[in-house]
Design a protein around this motif. Sequence first.
Motif, PDB file in Angstrom:
ATOM      1  N   ILE B  81      71.919  28.970  60.627  1.00 47.70           N
ATOM      2  CA  ILE B  81      71.544  28.545  61.981  1.00 47.70           C
ATOM      3  C   ILE B  81      72.028  27.123  62.249  1.00 47.70           C
ATOM      4  O   ILE B  81      72.571  26.820  63.310  1.00 47.70           O
ATOM      5  CB  ILE B  81      70.015  28.629  62.190  1.00 47.70           C
ATOM      6  CG1 ILE B  81      69.532  30.072  62.001  1.00 47.70           C
ATOM      7  CG2 ILE B  81      69.640  28.159  63.596  1.00 47.70           C
ATOM      8  CD1 ILE B  81      68.035  30.227  62.081  1.00 47.70           C
ATOM      9  N   GLY B  87      72.340  24.743  65.382  1.00 48.49           N
ATOM     10  CA  GLY B  87      70.940  24.550  65.755  1.00 48.49           C
ATOM     11  C   GLY B  87      70.486  23.147  65.427  1.00 48.49           C
ATOM     12  O   GLY B  87      71.010  22.508  64.522  1.00 48.49           O
ATOM     13  N   ASP B  88      69.494  22.656  66.173  1.00 45.69           N
ATOM     14  CA  ASP B  88      68.928  21.339  65.871  1.00 45.69           C
ATOM     15  C   ASP B  88      68.204  21.429  64.542  1.00 45.69           C
ATOM     16  O   ASP B  88      67.220  22.150  64.395  1.00 45.69           O
ATOM     17  CB  ASP B  88      67.970  20.923  66.981  1.00 45.69           C
ATOM     18  CG  ASP B  88      67.445  19.517  66.770  1.00 45.69           C
ATOM     19  OD1 ASP B  88      67.581  18.722  67.688  1.00 45.69           O
ATOM     20  OD2 ASP B  88      66.900  19.209  65.685  1.00 45.69           O
ATOM     21  N   VAL B  90      66.336  19.463  62.707  1.00 45.55           N
ATOM     22  CA  VAL B  90      64.939  19.059  62.572  1.00 45.55           C
ATOM     23  C   VAL B  90      64.016  20.156  63.116  1.00 45.55           C
ATOM     24  O   VAL B  90      63.008  20.513  62.508  1.00 45.55           O
ATOM     25  CB  VAL B  90      64.682  17.718  63.288  1.00 45.55           C
ATOM     26  CG1 VAL B  90      63.209  17.385  63.264  1.00 45.55           C
ATOM     27  CG2 VAL B  90      65.477  16.616  62.623  1.00 45.55           C
ATOM     28  N   ILE B  91      64.410  20.686  64.258  1.00 40.59           N
ATOM     29  CA  ILE B  91      63.581  21.715  64.885  1.00 40.59           C
ATOM     30  C   ILE B  91      63.490  22.961  63.994  1.00 40.59           C
ATOM     31  O   ILE B  91      62.417  23.551  63.834  1.00 40.59           O
ATOM     32  CB  ILE B  91      64.136  22.097  66.273  1.00 40.59           C
ATOM     33  CG1 ILE B  91      64.214  20.851  67.150  1.00 40.59           C
ATOM     34  CG2 ILE B  91      63.266  23.157  66.923  1.00 40.59           C
ATOM     35  CD1 ILE B  91      64.719  21.111  68.540  1.00 40.59           C
ATOM     36  N   ILE B  92      64.619  23.346  63.393  1.00 36.87           N
ATOM     37  CA  ILE B  92      64.603  24.518  62.520  1.00 36.87           C
ATOM     38  C   ILE B  92      63.596  24.295  61.394  1.00 36.87           C
ATOM     39  O   ILE B  92      62.811  25.174  61.052  1.00 36.87           O
ATOM     40  CB  ILE B  92      65.997  24.779  61.900  1.00 36.87           C
ATOM     41  CG1 ILE B  92      67.029  25.014  62.995  1.00 36.87           C
ATOM     42  CG2 ILE B  92      65.960  25.987  60.973  1.00 36.87           C
ATOM     43  CD1 ILE B  92      68.445  25.001  62.476  1.00 36.87           C
ATOM     44  N   VAL B  94      60.922  22.382  61.360  1.00 37.74           N
ATOM     45  CA  VAL B  94      59.560  22.491  61.881  1.00 37.74           C
ATOM     46  C   VAL B  94      59.173  23.959  62.008  1.00 37.74           C
ATOM     47  O   VAL B  94      58.097  24.383  61.584  1.00 37.74           O
ATOM     48  CB  VAL B  94      59.442  21.793  63.261  1.00 37.74           C
ATOM     49  CG1 VAL B  94      58.090  22.068  63.899  1.00 37.74           C
ATOM     50  CG2 VAL B  94      59.660  20.302  63.115  1.00 37.74           C
ATOM     51  N   GLY B  95      60.083  24.751  62.593  1.00 35.38           N
ATOM     52  CA  GLY B  95      59.814  26.173  62.775  1.00 35.38           C
ATOM     53  C   GLY B  95      59.608  26.878  61.439  1.00 35.38           C
ATOM     54  O   GLY B  95      58.693  27.681  61.280  1.00 35.38           O
ATOM     55  N   PHE B  96      60.448  26.522  60.458  1.00 36.41           N
ATOM     56  CA  PHE B  96      60.348  27.133  59.132  1.00 36.41           C
ATOM     57  C   PHE B  96      58.977  26.889  58.515  1.00 36.41           C
ATOM     58  O   PHE B  96      58.360  27.792  57.943  1.00 36.41           O
ATOM     59  CB  PHE B  96      61.416  26.564  58.192  1.00 36.41           C
ATOM     60  CG  PHE B  96      62.484  27.545  57.890  1.00 36.41           C
ATOM     61  CD1 PHE B  96      62.212  28.641  57.078  1.00 36.41           C
ATOM     62  CD2 PHE B  96      63.753  27.399  58.411  1.00 36.41           C
ATOM     63  CE1 PHE B  96      63.192  29.562  56.800  1.00 36.41           C
ATOM     64  CE2 PHE B  96      64.735  28.326  58.149  1.00 36.41           C
ATOM     65  CZ  PHE B  96      64.462  29.405  57.344  1.00 36.41           C
TER      66      PHE B  96
END
Lengths: 342, 306
Positions: B81, B87-88, B90-92, B94-96
């Motif tokens: 991703i 994909g961003d 940092v956001i990935i 957080v989601g993980f």
Amino acid sequence: MPEASNYMRIVKVIIEEAVSLLVGFAVAVIILLFSGYEPLSVISILFSEGFRNTEVLMKQSIPVIATGLAFSIPALAGLFNIGGESQLYIGAFTGLVSTYIIYNATGQPVLSSVTGLVSGTLAGGFWGFIIGYLRARRSVNEVVVAIMMNWTTYYLVLYLIVSRFTDPIYSHMSVFVPASSRIPDVLGFIMITGVAVLTYIVLRYSSLGYSIRVAGLNPKAAVYAGFNLEKIFITAMSISGAIAGLGGALFVLSVIYSIDTTMSAIYGLGFLGIGIGLLGRNNPIGVVLAGLFISGLQFGGQWVELRTGAPPYLTDVVIGIIVIALSATYTYELLVSKLRRG
Amino acid sequence: MIDFLIALIENTLYSATVVLLGALGAIINEKSGVVNIGVEGVFILSAFSTVYFTLASGNLAIGILLALAVSGLAGLIHGLISIYLRGDQVIIGVGFNMVAAGLTIVMMVTTWGDYSQTPQIQKLQGLQFTIGGKVFIIPLFSIAAILVGLAEWFILEKTKYGLVLKACGDEPRAAEAMGINVFRTRLLATVLGAVVMGLGGVFLSAEWFGNYTKATTAGRGFIALANEAFSNWNPAMAIAGALLFGFFEALSISLPIQLQSVLGRQFTAETYLFKMMPYVATIIVITMVMKKIRMPRALGKPYIKE
């Protein structure tokens, strides 16, 4: 920004969010199937029960709208505030205790609740300031400091509650907000929404908002243009801490009235705020909508458990997948360009 | 006194090991240019998988191997991703973390009908010594973690693969011009990095706690990230940083017990103050040493081929 491109940008955001939500729910359906639950009934309960009771929706969303805003404002300046958690804790604790003390000393309900909200805001703001200051003046990574402060504050608040502010009757609770100092939960929601609108106006129309956005878009250019990056970082972190602190104080004064000695009611609200800030695209109005949406899913998740036995933590998985799907905005550009080329 | 010292050293080793393995994994990741704040999520997944697959197969070794495979898969998804879909990062991460926390509880409930913990597994026995009539244990994973740290330092500083990896994190465009496949190198780094982080999660359940609960990881993935920044992305320094944090965490556990026996009174609320120690110490230390940090220059930026 010209109106036409603005319009296109909104359409793009809506498409991206819709695709992300679909991906999130698609993965949830797969997990449900694997774990032996009926996906359609789970999802229909999630939505029908989650969004039925407006008052519950409003009061549950108060703290996460606050921590969502607390994530979004520094994010616009290029900072990652993972400290909404501790800023909310300290705001909740300070708000609770100062309301309690002022009411007992003066017997003035309005004065005590105003003091509670103001002190909670200031405490959260100071917590944010520490992170911003260390980042700006000592180049200490804001993520590291925020994480350490989350744990420090967690234990600090527990210590203060257990050692000094335990309720004499319920030993697993802190003292309670005096009945007449409590704020109606609908008013609490209106106040945090008011803060979101104010934030929107400041970010969009003030020079402070402008400098925050420039710092986030291109820090080097911002420095050349004479912006003081250090000041912007410190200001953005202080404001966001203050909002998270206010959210904590409002949550205590208008919804939970006391903090239990495991902190279960306020633990995790800061982390959830990150997802909500992202879902709201760092736009304060978007954050309010995202806060309502996620709170509805969470509340619906509890009903799903009652009706079907499916664990409410499934909602966390769905939110997480949505967040991951939201990260890859380039994917949608890629898809659209592939589709156009046929 | 000897009890106190043994407990202090043992606890230091236990908490340092997790923090070290997490940081070592993150360093591989980030040296290649990919931010991974999902260390906590990988810990959660691998700690849970170790228990889950050990109980399913009846064999700890199989459990550990499959847990590492799960970690590698998480790294692969994160890499795909963030590298190919831009994909961003940092956001990935957080989601993980959110997905891992939720998913493991869902699986715990559907498998054992228990929200709070899994059944126990037969734990690894560390190296045992007897000192002054007291048993002193060195965890196997502590030795492994230090070896991995030294090997990682050697690879990054002394081998061609290390140079390639660092080039991707610092100057991906120049690396590409020299014929390095930036995408593939970064993807390999996210997978390798996640497997090393996964070792930390495996250690938590296979050697330390013997089961998985919501409190097993307790934010240690984030501490590992703090250690990574503290070490200035240097594996050898990460060993020192992990021992430092581990020492303060151990002290926060051992000191109140020792004080209680010396002073002859019980601590209740004060134990929370002791628990603040490792975090406050980290802030102080990091504020003092963080004068000159040098992150990989292209960290967090997706590489876009022209």
